[in-house]
Design a protein around this motif. Structure first.
Motif, PDB file in Angstrom:
ATOM      1  N   GLY A  41       0.784  -1.231   0.000  1.00 43.03           N
ATOM      2  CA  GLY A  41       0.000   0.000   0.000  1.00 43.03           C
ATOM      3  C   GLY A  41       0.813   1.275   0.000  1.00 43.03           C
ATOM      4  N   TYR A  42       2.100   1.225  -0.409  1.00 42.97           N
ATOM      5  CA  TYR A  42       2.928   2.428  -0.494  1.00 42.97           C
ATOM      6  C   TYR A  42       2.726   3.059  -1.881  1.00 42.97           C
ATOM      7  N   TRP A  43       1.628   3.773  -2.027  1.00 44.30           N
ATOM      8  CA  TRP A  43       1.201   4.193  -3.366  1.00 44.30           C
ATOM      9  C   TRP A  43       2.124   5.228  -3.980  1.00 44.30           C
ATOM     10  N   ARG A  44       2.628   6.145  -3.187  1.00 50.18           N
ATOM     11  CA  ARG A  44       3.512   7.170  -3.759  1.00 50.18           C
ATOM     12  C   ARG A  44       4.827   6.550  -4.238  1.00 50.18           C
ATOM     13  N   ARG A  45       5.332   5.602  -3.495  1.00 46.09           N
ATOM     14  CA  ARG A  45       6.530   4.899  -3.937  1.00 46.09           C
ATOM     15  C   ARG A  45       6.236   4.060  -5.177  1.00 46.09           C
ATOM     16  N   LEU A  46       5.009   3.545  -5.232  1.00 44.80           N
ATOM     17  CA  LEU A  46       4.623   2.763  -6.405  1.00 44.80           C
ATOM     18  C   LEU A  46       4.658   3.621  -7.668  1.00 44.80           C
ATOM     19  N   PHE A  47       4.207   4.862  -7.549  1.00 45.37           N
ATOM     20  CA  PHE A  47       4.233   5.753  -8.717  1.00 45.37           C
ATOM     21  C   PHE A  47       5.666   6.038  -9.154  1.00 45.37           C
ATOM     22  N   PHE A  48       6.588   6.151  -8.203  1.00 42.81           N
ATOM     23  CA  PHE A  48       7.996   6.366  -8.554  1.00 42.81           C
ATOM     24  C   PHE A  48       8.540   5.164  -9.319  1.00 42.81           C
ATOM     25  N   VAL A  49       8.306   3.961  -8.790  1.00 41.00           N
ATOM     26  CA  VAL A  49       8.787   2.745  -9.462  1.00 41.00           C
ATOM     27  C   VAL A  49       8.124   2.590 -10.822  1.00 41.00           C
ATOM     28  N   ALA A  50       6.816   2.914 -10.893  1.00 36.11           N
ATOM     29  CA  ALA A  50       6.113   2.831 -12.173  1.00 36.11           C
ATOM     30  C   ALA A  50       6.724   3.783 -13.195  1.00 36.11           C
ATOM     31  N   GLY A  51       7.127   4.976 -12.730  1.00 38.50           N
ATOM     32  CA  GLY A  51       7.777   5.923 -13.632  1.00 38.50           C
ATOM     33  C   GLY A  51       9.089   5.385 -14.167  1.00 38.50           C
ATOM     34  N   VAL A  52       9.883   4.749 -13.292  1.00 39.46           N
ATOM     35  CA  VAL A  52      11.147   4.165 -13.721  1.00 39.46           C
ATOM     36  C   VAL A  52      10.916   3.066 -14.753  1.00 39.46           C
ATOM     37  N   LEU A  53       9.983   2.163 -14.464  1.00 41.49           N
ATOM     38  CA  LEU A  53       9.735   1.029 -15.364  1.00 41.49           C
ATOM     39  C   LEU A  53       9.181   1.501 -16.701  1.00 41.49           C
ATOM     40  N   TRP A  54       8.245   2.440 -16.654  1.00 38.33           N
ATOM     41  CA  TRP A  54       7.644   2.923 -17.902  1.00 38.33           C
ATOM     42  C   TRP A  54       8.692   3.635 -18.771  1.00 38.33           C
ATOM     43  N   ALA A  55       9.569   4.410 -18.137  1.00 38.22           N
ATOM     44  CA  ALA A  55      10.616   5.096 -18.897  1.00 38.22           C
ATOM     45  C   ALA A  55      11.556   4.097 -19.556  1.00 38.22           C
ATOM     46  N   ILE A  56      11.916   3.032 -18.843  1.00 33.19           N
ATOM     47  CA  ILE A  56      12.840   2.045 -19.400  1.00 33.19           C
ATOM     48  C   ILE A  56      12.197   1.287 -20.553  1.00 33.19           C
ATOM     49  N   VAL A  57      10.950   0.851 -20.363  1.00 34.84           N
ATOM     50  CA  VAL A  57      10.260   0.101 -21.422  1.00 34.84           C
ATOM     51  C   VAL A  57      10.104   0.958 -22.671  1.00 34.84           C
ATOM     52  N   PHE A  58       9.682   2.200 -22.479  1.00 34.52           N
ATOM     53  CA  PHE A  58       9.483   3.094 -23.624  1.00 34.52           C
ATOM     54  C   PHE A  58      10.801   3.346 -24.341  1.00 34.52           C
TER      55      PHE A  58
END
Length: 811
Positions: A41-58
């Motif tokens: 439930g660490y949603w703000r940290r989840l958004f940070f990790v999601a940003g990292v993953l999305w940037a790498i995939v793109f």
């Protein structure tokens, strides 16, 4: 919402700092980490990790869409579509080209052709061709042979098919037909992998190509002759509509001096604006007004909302509420206007914010400004995470954030004029740290210039221009009258901006600030713009001091810093002592709008905080050495100009360089070794300069060849010895003779050559001679700008591409 959006943004930014993308297994690790974080439930940290993953995939997907190494330099036949408005100058037209199927078919003879999926065989270099049925059977050619073609359009025989990038950047020199957006062509092209000049403070062309999704550059071959196959309709592609409007504007306005500005304001086409015009806009801080920005989108949408609201209410047909109809109409117009601008980041942000605001009106919900901005930020970054690499992204979002910050929740309301003055002050002061970071330039008269220019452009010019464009296809006469009304407005505004730009210190140039200085400046901006009554607001001025006093590191007395700039197939070197600056050559000039003085030298000097050239040396008159001189001298003053060329340069009367000239700067000795006698070859008459510092010697040789080298060896002998040699004549076979190299005995040879240049510089025989004398060599084509600095009393020679490249740069 705001914190979540900023966390997502931070994750994207982290990836953009990487020199190399992580391997695929790290994506798996990141995905597992994201699942664990979500479960906890660490949603703000989840958004940070999601940003990292999305940037790498793109980024991985974008990097995979580049030209295969096997096709570089090969002639390839492609069929496809002109993607957008082309850029035209006196020599060439440049355009983005989308191959129809992106598959290169290599046949056994080594030639190849693109095979469209619709089954039509593109004529090969030999002139033969045949229809390919959709069932994948090759119809026999004139030679009677046949090959099976799979349904996916891959040529079955010969070498394996190579995938072309989905978008190419092509140049066509001296085209014999007009190039328009939406045209379908068959070209024979020679392609090159992504590569651009890499210099401190300079434009990162490779980054721009990466952002735009362009996987290769190249040029159109004149033989075999390009074939125009057809053109899309304006009803099917927005780019074709933009082209139709551009053509109609050119026909209606003819030779009007305001044509370029009207094109920029109506369809976002700034290609016709000259460098001199851009310079005036930069000095007056009005650049944002000459492109379709978010403010233009909001203004037109607001005008449409108001008109539709009033007119719909008067109809008496209230089955749909006037507010809903007006909101939907405003959104549709905003999307259409943004499309005319090519959906740039500022217009994307404006449209998303407008959609959220209009949705709130339709659903009768209250919204908070920063929540709307956060949704717009999410939408832009999810659609294109590479937007964070563009200066426009930061300037657009931060300008709106500053306005919201200074307007929301304040007691009392200012009168319209004072409110306008405040907004211009807020954006000018608040964006100044970013302007210094991106452009090393800030306009001091921007609030004054914008106070006049904003209402003229936003309230008069833009609405009238769009109205004229709307009726232009119906009644050209009425459109012409509307444009006639605009002429005195634009002419008067332009004269005012020119006068303002000519004011001394209208703008200041300053070295790019460090990230540490920005860490102090950003909270300083917030404190400075805080409401009256906040204690210690004066501390904001203290927090700006690191920004103001940022200065590039200068050499100690007796030392030098030298940078061999990456100017392609040309030469330009900058030498700094403790208190003096010398520039040796200025690169090439390509057209009236483009040269290396403007695009490389001036940005580099500004990034280093250098405001005056003590000596400018032009080695000789070849374009690749003298071409950028006029632009350089227009942008920065030079105390002395030395050259072997007998011609007037700008407002300067140059001094002829000659052997025996010598001067001392900060305990560093500069000696001109040549020319003393006139050689038959102009190259051999180049100014040869020797620079002797406390820690070593540099020899700058221009384009001298064997004859001049032999004369230098006979005249100076061991005096020629130098630690660093800038390769004569870009490493050509007719230079760097064995005798000359034996006399110089360099530890390093710096080669100023262009990537895959047509002359084959540096020649392999020359490289072998460098190895024979034990010299290490660096080529600017591979290394970018090459710096020679002193660290721990030792010279360090390093290429920028090896030291500071990011994952999108060519390695």
């Amino acid at each position: 919402m705001v914190v979540s959006a900023l966390s997502f943004l931070a994750g994207l930014l982290l990836v953009q700092q990487l020199p190399v993308l992580p391997d695929i297994q790290w994506l798996i690790v990141g995905g597992v980490a994201a699942c664990i974080i979500a479960w906890l439930g660490y949603w703000r940290r989840l958004f940070f990790v999601a940003g990292v993953l999305w940037a790498i995939v793109f980024a991985m997907h974008r990097l995979s869409d580049r030209l295969p190494e096997q096709l570089e330099g090969e002639e390839v036949q492609v069929t496809g579509t002109i993607a957008d408005l082309p850029e035209q100058d006196e020599k060439r037209v440049r355009f983005d080209f989308i191959p129809r199927d992106g598959v290169y078919a290599a046949n056994p003879s080594g030639t190849g052709a693109a095979i469209p999926r619709d089954g039509v065989y593109v004529t090969s270099q030999s002139g033969t061709g045949a229809a390919i049925p959709r069932d994948g059977v090759y119809a026999a050619s004139q030679s009677g042979t046949g090959v099976a073609i799979p349904r996916d359009g891959v040529y079955a025989a010969g070498q394996p098919g190579q995938q072309l990038p989905s978008k190419l950047r092509l140049s066509w020199y001296y085209p014999d037909q007009p190039i328009k957006a939406g045209q379908h062509w068959t070209f024979t092209v020679k392609l090159k992998r992504i590569h651009g000049a890499m210099n401190p403070g300079g434009f990162d062309y490779e980054r721009w190509l990466f952002i735009e999704g362009i996987g290769a550059t190249g040029y159109v071959r004149s033989s075999p002759k390009p074939v125009l196959l057809g053109r899309d309709s304006a009803w099917t592609r927005i780019a074709v509509l933009r082209q139709s409007i551009a053509d109609q504007l050119s026909g209606t306005l003819g030779g009007s001096p305001n044509l370029a500005l009207i094109k920029a304001l109506t369809i976002g086409d700034g290609n016709s604006i000259t460098p001199q015009q851009w310079e005036v806009f930069r000095k007056t801080g009005t650049t944002h007004l000459v492109v379709i920005s978010g403010s233009h989108i909001g203004l037109i949408a607001g005008l449409v909302y108001f008109l539709v609201l009033k007119l719909w209410a008067r109809t008496g047909w209230l089955a749909w509420s006037p507010q809903k109809v007006a909101a939907i109409s405003a959104v549709l117009v905003a999307i259409f206007y943004s499309g005319l601008a090519g959906f740039s980041v500022p217009t994307q942000r404006s449209v998303v914010m407008l959609v959220v605001a209009m949705t709130a009106i339709i659903l009768q919900r209250n919204t908070r400004p920063f929540n709307i901005l956060s949704i717009a930020l999410f939408a832009v970054l999810i659609f294109d995470p590479l937007a964070v690499l563009a200066a426009g992204f930061w300037l657009s979002f931060l300008a709106v954030s500053l306005i919201v910050y200074t307007v929301s929740g304040r007691l009392g309301k200012l009168k319209p004029i004072w409110a306008a003055i405040k907004l211009h002050w807020v954006t000018s002061a608040g964006l100044s740290p970013l302007l210094l970071l991106f452009f090393q330039q800030v306009s001091l008269i921007a609030p004054l210039a914008n106070l006049v220019a904003v209402p003229v452009i936003s309230l008069l010019v833009v609405p009238l221009s769009l109205l004229a464009v709307t009726v232009m296809f119906i009644s050209p006469m009425l459109a012409g009258k509307l444009f006639y009304l605009l002429e005195p407005l634009l002419q008067g505004l332009w004269r005012l901006l020119v006068h303002l730009a000519e004011i001394p210190q209208a703008s200041i140039n300053h070295a790019a600030p460090s990230y540490w200085a920005l860490l102090f400046a950003v909270p300083g901006v917030l404190l400075l713009l805080a409401p009256v009554g906040i204690p210690a607001r004066w501390l904001s001025l203290v927090m700006f001091l690191p920004l103001v006093f940022t200065d590039a590191k200068r050499p100690e007395t007796g030392e030098i810093n030298m940078t061999l700039l990456d100017v392609g197939q040309g030469l330009s070197a900058v030498v700094q002592t403790r208190h003096h600056l010398l520039v040796y050559d200025t690169g090439a000039k390509f057209s009236a709008e483009s040269d290396m003085g403007q695009s490389v030298l001036l940005p580099f000097l500004r990034s280093q905080g250098l405001a005056k050239i003590d000596s400018l040396v032009i080695s000789h008159g070849d374009n690749d050495h003298i071409g950028g001189t006029e632009s350089l001298l227009r942008g920065i003053a030079a105390e002395h100009v030395l050259t072997s060329v007998a011609q007037q340069l700008s407002r300067y009367a140059p001094i002829n360089c000659a052997a025996g000239q010598s001067w001392l700067w900060d305990e560093v000795k500069f000696t001109m070794l040549s020319p003393r006698q006139a050689f038959i070859s102009g190259n051999d008459n180049s100014c040869v300069l020797k620079i002797e510092s406390k820690h070593g010697t540099v020899l700058l040789t221009g384009d001298i060849q064997a004859a001049a080298e032999s004369w230098l060896v006979e005249t100076y002998g061991e005096i020629l010895k130098a630690d660093v040699l800038v390769a004569p004549h870009h490493g050509s076979k007719t230079s760097s003779t064995s005798g000359f190299l034996q006399a110089v005995q360099p530890d390093y040879v710096l080669i100023p050559a262009g990537y895959r240049n047509q002359f084959g510089h540096p020649h392999r025989d020359v490289l072998a001679r460098y190895r024979q004398v034990g010299a290490k060599w660096l080529n600017s084509a591979d290394s970018g700008a090459i710096s020679v600095n002193v660290e721990n009393n030792t010279w360090v020679v390093q290429g920028m591409r090896q030291a500071k490249s990011k994952y999108w740069n060519a390695k």
